[in-house]
Every structure is written in C-alpha cells, then in structure tokens.
Scaffold this motif. Structure first.
Motif, mmCIF file in Angstrom:
data_model
loop_
_atom_site.group_PDB
_atom_site.id
_atom_site.type_symbol
_atom_site.label_atom_id
_atom_site.label_comp_id
_atom_site.label_asym_id
_atom_site.label_seq_id
_atom_site.Cartn_x
_atom_site.Cartn_y
_atom_site.Cartn_z
ATOM 1 N N PHE A 107 -9.033 -46.866 55.990
ATOM 2 C CA PHE A 107 -9.353 -47.334 54.749
ATOM 3 C C PHE A 107 -9.881 -48.758 54.902
ATOM 4 C CE2 PHE A 107 -6.807 -43.833 53.035
ATOM 5 C CZ PHE A 107 -7.921 -43.392 51.799
ATOM 6 N N LYS B 221 -13.930 -51.734 56.386
ATOM 7 C CA LYS B 221 -14.884 -52.800 56.312
ATOM 8 C C LYS B 221 -14.089 -54.294 56.378
ATOM 9 C CE LYS B 221 -16.787 -53.591 51.765
ATOM 10 N NZ LYS B 221 -17.313 -53.275 50.359
ATOM 11 N N ASN C 210 -14.105 -55.045 60.239
ATOM 12 C CA ASN C 210 -15.704 -55.243 60.605
ATOM 13 C C ASN C 210 -15.843 -56.735 60.095
ATOM 14 O OD1 ASN C 210 -16.399 -53.071 61.970
ATOM 15 N ND2 ASN C 210 -17.374 -52.115 60.408
ATOM 16 N N ALA C 211 -15.673 -57.024 59.026
ATOM 17 C CA ALA C 211 -15.863 -58.512 58.579
ATOM 18 C C ALA C 211 -15.160 -59.527 59.438
ATOM 19 C CB ALA C 211 -15.249 -58.660 56.995
ATOM 20 N N LEU D 191 -14.475 -59.393 62.537
ATOM 21 C CA LEU D 191 -15.316 -59.603 63.762
ATOM 22 C C LEU D 191 -15.924 -61.003 63.635
ATOM 23 C CD1 LEU D 191 -16.717 -56.164 64.780
ATOM 24 C CD2 LEU D 191 -14.747 -57.338 65.666
ATOM 25 N N SER E 258 -16.986 -63.376 52.893
ATOM 26 C CA SER E 258 -17.420 -62.129 52.798
ATOM 27 C C SER E 258 -16.520 -61.441 51.654
ATOM 28 C CB SER E 258 -17.501 -60.988 53.850
ATOM 29 O OG SER E 258 -18.358 -61.592 54.857
ATOM 30 N N PHE F 3 -12.919 -61.429 51.538
ATOM 31 C CA PHE F 3 -11.544 -60.843 51.802
ATOM 32 C C PHE F 3 -10.350 -61.887 51.796
ATOM 33 C CE2 PHE F 3 -14.745 -57.970 53.628
ATOM 34 C CZ PHE F 3 -14.408 -56.812 53.315
ATOM 35 N N ASP G 262 -18.305 -51.804 65.697
ATOM 36 C CA ASP G 262 -18.204 -51.274 64.351
ATOM 37 C C ASP G 262 -16.876 -50.242 64.125
ATOM 38 O OD1 ASP G 262 -18.301 -50.286 61.930
ATOM 39 O OD2 ASP G 262 -20.660 -49.719 62.001
ATOM 40 N N ARG H 150 -16.137 -48.352 62.135
ATOM 41 C CA ARG H 150 -16.362 -47.202 61.208
ATOM 42 C C ARG H 150 -16.356 -46.117 62.607
ATOM 43 N NH1 ARG H 150 -20.854 -46.168 58.061
ATOM 44 N NH2 ARG H 150 -21.164 -48.548 57.915
#
Lengths: 338, 265
Positions: free
Chosen positions: A214, A217, A220-221, A223, A232, A234, A280, A282
């Motif tokens: 979950f 996202k 990844n942000a 990174l 972004s 968060f 990534d 994901r």
C-alpha cells in the motif's frame, strides 16, 4: 510479471530441494508421499521431513522475505544504499535479550534456564523478540522527535554499540558452556523453529509484506529525497516513522527465531534493482520478496549440501554470498564516478 | 488581446513573516518581517546576497520550515492548517536537492508530479500520461523520457524538474536557484520558458536567483532580501530608488542602472 512467475517456480523448486536434500539421504517419492500424508512406514524419514526440514525451509523463506523487505524500506527511507537490518540496532536488541537469558544465569550464579530444552527455546524466542521490540520502540520514539532520518540512523548504530557493550560484559562474566550456547545462537540457524512457529512466522511476515504494497507511491516519491516527497504531497515525517516501524518489526520477527542473519537484507534489494533495472517500488517490492525467499532458501540448501555431516552456520553462507554483492555494488557505484 | 483577459487573483499572502531556523529553544531569525502578496500570472524573482535567506524564505513558503513569526495564507487560508497533500495542489517546487537514485528515469521523475492526485498505487491514468507528455514537451525534454535521470546534464535535469512542477498543475511554482550550474544561453532560455508559463498559462513563478541581470530583465516584480531588510516592487522602481545599489554594491563593484550590469568601479 513473467519474471515474477519464473521466480515463483524457482522458489517452489528450491523449497522442494530443501525438503529433499540433507545429511540423511531420502528418496524423492518418499518425500512426496510424506507430504501427501500417506504413511510410508518409515517414521524416521517422516520425522526428518515434517519436523525438521519443513519448518526449516518455511523459516528460511519467511526470514528471507522479512529481512529483504526491511532492507529495501530502510535503504529508501534513509536514502542510503548501505542501510540494512543490522544498522538500526534492532538485531543487537534481539541479541541482548538472548544474551540475558543464556548468560545472566552463569554470570550471576542464578540458574535461570533450568527448564527442558523445548521450554528454553521458547524463552529464547520470547527474549529475542522482547529485546528487538525494546530497541525498536526506542528508535520509534526517537524518530518521532527527530525529523532527520540520518540522525535516527546514527542513533540506531550507537544503540547497537551500547547494547553490544552490555552483551560483551555479560560474556566476560559467564562460563564457557553458556558462552558457547550464545555464540552458536549468534551464528544463526533456520532450524530452531517448530512447525507451528515457522508457519506463524511465515503467515505474519507475508501479512506485513502485503501491507507494504500500500506504500508503493510514497516510497517512490521518497526516491527523490524528503523535500521533493513533501512537495508531492506526502507527510514525510509520518512516513519515515511508519517505514522504520515496519522494518523494525520484520527484523525483530526474523532475528527472534533465527538469530541475526547477515547481509541478506542488505544485498537482496541491490540484486533486485540490478536484475529489474529499476527502483520503482511497484516492481521492486514483489521482486525483493521473491528474490529474498529464493536467496534465503539457496543459502539454507548450500549450508546443508549432501556430503557434509552437519550443516554449516547459516551466517557463514549468507556472508560469503552477501559480502561480494555489497562490494560489487560499491565498486559499481564508484565506476560511475561518484 | 482577448476580451476576457483573466483578472489577476490573489494567491499567496505573507503577513509580517519572519523566517529562519529554530535551534533548540533559540530562534535564529534570518529575514526581516516580510509582508507581500503573490498574484496569479506574476513572475517574481527573489534577489539578495549570499546568506540573505532566499532559500529559507522559499522553504518556509513551501511549508518545509515553520515560520518564526507571522502568517502565510493561501487564498485567505492559513497554510499551516493545510495538509501536505493540499499544499501540493497549490504549489510545486523545484529545489536544489540532489537526486541520488541511479535507476529513476526522467519520465518517472516527472510522473511524481501527479502523485498528489490519483490512486493509492500511483498507477497513471491516460490523463496523467497526457499531462506528463505535455509538460515534458513544454520544457523540451520529451526525448529524454526513458533516459536515467542521473545521466542527464545539469540543464536537462533542471528542465525535467520544471516539467515535474508543470505536471503537478499548481497555480504557483517555486524554484530555488534554477539557473545555477547552467550555461549562459541555457539560463536565458530557462527564464524565457518560465516567463511563457506566466503569460500563456497564468501560472505564478517565485524564484530565487543570483543572476540579477536576468531577473531584472524577465521578472514582473523583484523581492529584495538584505540583512534584516525587505523591499518589493517593479524592477525599474527598485533600480530607480537605489535599492539594488544599496543591497549589492561592494567596495570595488557597483550596479550601473544604465547598463543594468554590475561593473567594477
């Protein structure tokens, strides 16, 4: 997706090989019929497969997944390729718990571990879990007060040193028999779990691992670094805390049942990034789980290769495989001129 | 040219804002009390000598630092009552932070501009992809989409980060020293690109820079930061009233209002 299916097949094959091979040679159809619940009449083989090899392989798989995902979360959270399960001090906490149980009696003359073998094993798991969770809660409290994740990392390393100093003192005052038991625990082993324990371990690890999906996202942000992750949208402070907690839980679970396992959590994320040429999450999170399970099963297999009377300490195998990977990562990073 | 020329809306209001750092219980105030407003479609350049607090001001506006005093309001709503996600819908950022990851592609970097919107998994919708493609085309980095971000030149990296900010579709874009480390023609085309965003898309730009000559040429308004000093206004006014000379002149270097350049005395 295709690559993930291949990894799954490899894991199934490695799992089967873990049941099949070992110091006692067994026939494959014998193993198969034991697994199918048919009575083979050979109760020794049945005990070897069901009581020893099955929990061992299950534990290896669970710990492989737990430490690898923990390593990935820590490397992303701290934006540091060398962050891994050993740096937060959580595994040192587990060691301290075990040292207290194994060494305190000898050091002070009080007999704490008088119970039978099974009871003592249970005490060790409980002590390791308590030690790991104690350090983890310190880390979580610290990280909720200090926003900077690198500071938390350094504090984690320092807590590790403090705990090791306490363990060293205990070692100094303990008798050689207890000391040997502690050193053996520290070498790590996947064979300390019962069937029920190993299945519970695997179930809880897979459950937490599924929960991390979950967070693809925000991971990844992150990174792009903490400031960009913030821009972004968060809450990076909250995310740092969450990731430190999840990885700490993984390390606590893994270490409690097996002793500290070296390099697995550090090396697997690098292997996954290189194999899939991506960062990534994901793609990376499932990849790290699969490669972690596969590498851990391979290490367990190598440790018990037929021909050797007894099994090698698992830490020796993971270090021999893991250390070159880490060296290769550093050399590769340098060759790009960084 | 058009009948329905959009009316400039008030976006961001700074009210007696003091910025700086809190070290333990001590507060280190860097900027003077700033009262200023950003309207839509405005191109604002923040100028000031090293250490004047340009980056600190930008970080405070972006919500990365807490104001030491005073208020920041986004369309009459205090920004400290907004969540990180709400803020991300109002303003995008182009920062000086280095991105260390070696596997991120330029496309992936730009796509993080779509993260404030969309689903939990970060799966991009066709609209997201279209927005990203348009943003990358606007900054001229569409051909770099599949390249690894770390392998790009400084100028390409900067344009990619601006594409990310555009893809975020916010009324305001804040940029911290976007022209640093870029060659001179690159600086001009970057400023022209930002100017275009304000004219064609009514975006507001707030940037800090040391390229004061370029800033005076392109910006609608200057914010001048000095030691406990703040002035804002049109570039011509700032020059005419001698604020540029007062802030920047040194023993052997002075700003020449006629040539708009710094010259040795």
């Amino acid at each position: 997706m295709f690559r993930n299916i291949i990894w799954l097949v490899i894991i199934v094959l490695l799992f089967a090989a873990n049941l099949w091979f070992g110091s006692v040679p067994l026939q494959w159809d014998e193993v198969l019929s034991i697994l199918q619940g048919q009575i083979t009449g050979n109760s020794v083989a049945e005990i070897i497969v069901l009581q020893f090899r099955l929990p061992q392989a299950t534990t290896a798989m669970a710990v492989g997944v737990a430490l690898s995902v923990a390593g990935l979360l820590l490397q992303t959270t701290f934006a540091n390729p060398l962050a891994g399960p050993s740096v937060l001090g959580v595994s040192s906490g587990a060691s301290f718990g075990v040292a207290l149980v194994l060494l305190f009696g000898g050091a002070t003359g009080i007999q704490l571990t008088s119970a039978d073998w099974y009871y003592r094993e249970f005490t060790l798991v409980a002590a390791a879990l308590a030690g790991a969770l104690a350090v983890l809660s310190i880390i979580v409290v610290v990280s909720s007060r200090i926003g900077n994740s690198v500071t938390v990392l350094i504090i984690g390393i320092m807590i590790g040193y403090l705990v090791n100093a306490a363990v060293g003192t205990l070692q100094f005052y303990s008798n050689s028999q207890d000391l040997q038991a502690y050193v053996l625990w520290g070498l790590g082993s996947f064979s300390k779990t019962t069937v029920v324990q190993s299945l519970l371990l695997l179930a809880s690890v897979l459950l937490i691992a599924a929960a991390t999906l979950f967070f693809v996202k925000p991971l990844n942000a992150m990174l792009l670094g903490e400031s960009y992750a913030r821009s972004s949208g968060f809450n990076t402070r909250m995310l740092n805390r969450t990731f430190i907690f999840i990885s700490g839980l993984f390390i606590a679970l893994g270490t409690a049942f097996t002793g500290p396992i070296a390099f697995l959590g550090l090396a697997v994320p690098h292997l996954a990034r290189t194999a899939y040429n991506t960062s990534d999450h994901r793609i990376l999170l499932p990849a790290v789980m699969l490669i972690g399970a596969a590498l851990s099963l391979s290490c367990n297999l190598i440790a018990r290769l037929p021909g050797w009377d007894s099994s090698l300490p698992i830490n020796a195998v993971t270090s021999v495989i893991g250390a070159p990977i880490v060296i290769w990562v550093i050399v590769k990073a340098r060759s790009y001129g960084r | 040219m058009e009948d329905n020329q959009p009316v400039a809306r008030e976006l961001l209001a700074l009210n007696h804002l003091k910025t700086g750092y809190a070290v333990g219980r001590k507060q280190i105030v860097i900027t003077a009390a700033i009262t200023a407003t950003i309207y839509s479609g405005e191109f604002i350049a923040v100028l000031g000598p090293n250490g004047a607090g340009k980056s600190t001001l930008l970080k405070t506006i972006l919500g990365h630092l807490k104001p030491l005093h005073g208020k920041i309001e986004w369309q009459n709503k205090p920004t400290d009552q907004m969540s990180a996600r709400q803020m991300a819908g109002c303003m995008a950022a182009v920062l000086t932070d280095k991105i260390d990851d070696r596997y991120l592609t330029a496309y992936h970097v730009v796509s993080t501009g779509r993260y404030p919107y969309g689903s939990l998994t970060g799966k991009l919708t066709p609209y997201d992809r279209q927005t990203i493609d348009e943003a990358m085309t606007a900054t001229g980095v569409e051909t770099l989409a599949s390249r690894k971000f770390y392998s790009l030149s400084d100028g390409e990296k900067q344009k990619t980060m601006i594409a990310r900010a555009i893809a975020q579709q916010t009324p305001l874009i804040c940029l911290d020293e976007p022209t640093a480390f870029i060659d001179s023609p690159g600086k001009v085309s970057l400023m022209r690109l930002l100017k275009k965003l304000t004219v064609e898309h009514q975006k507001s730009i707030l940037l800090t820079t040391h390229d004061s000559e370029l800033a005076m040429q392109f910006a609608d308004k200057l914010w001048l930061l000095g030691n406990q000093d703040f002035q804002s206004g049109l570039p011509q006014t700032m020059i005419k009233e001698g604020h540029i000379n007062r802030l920047f002149d040194q023993a052997d270097v002075a700003f020449n209002p006629l040539t708009l350049r710094f010259e040795s005395k």
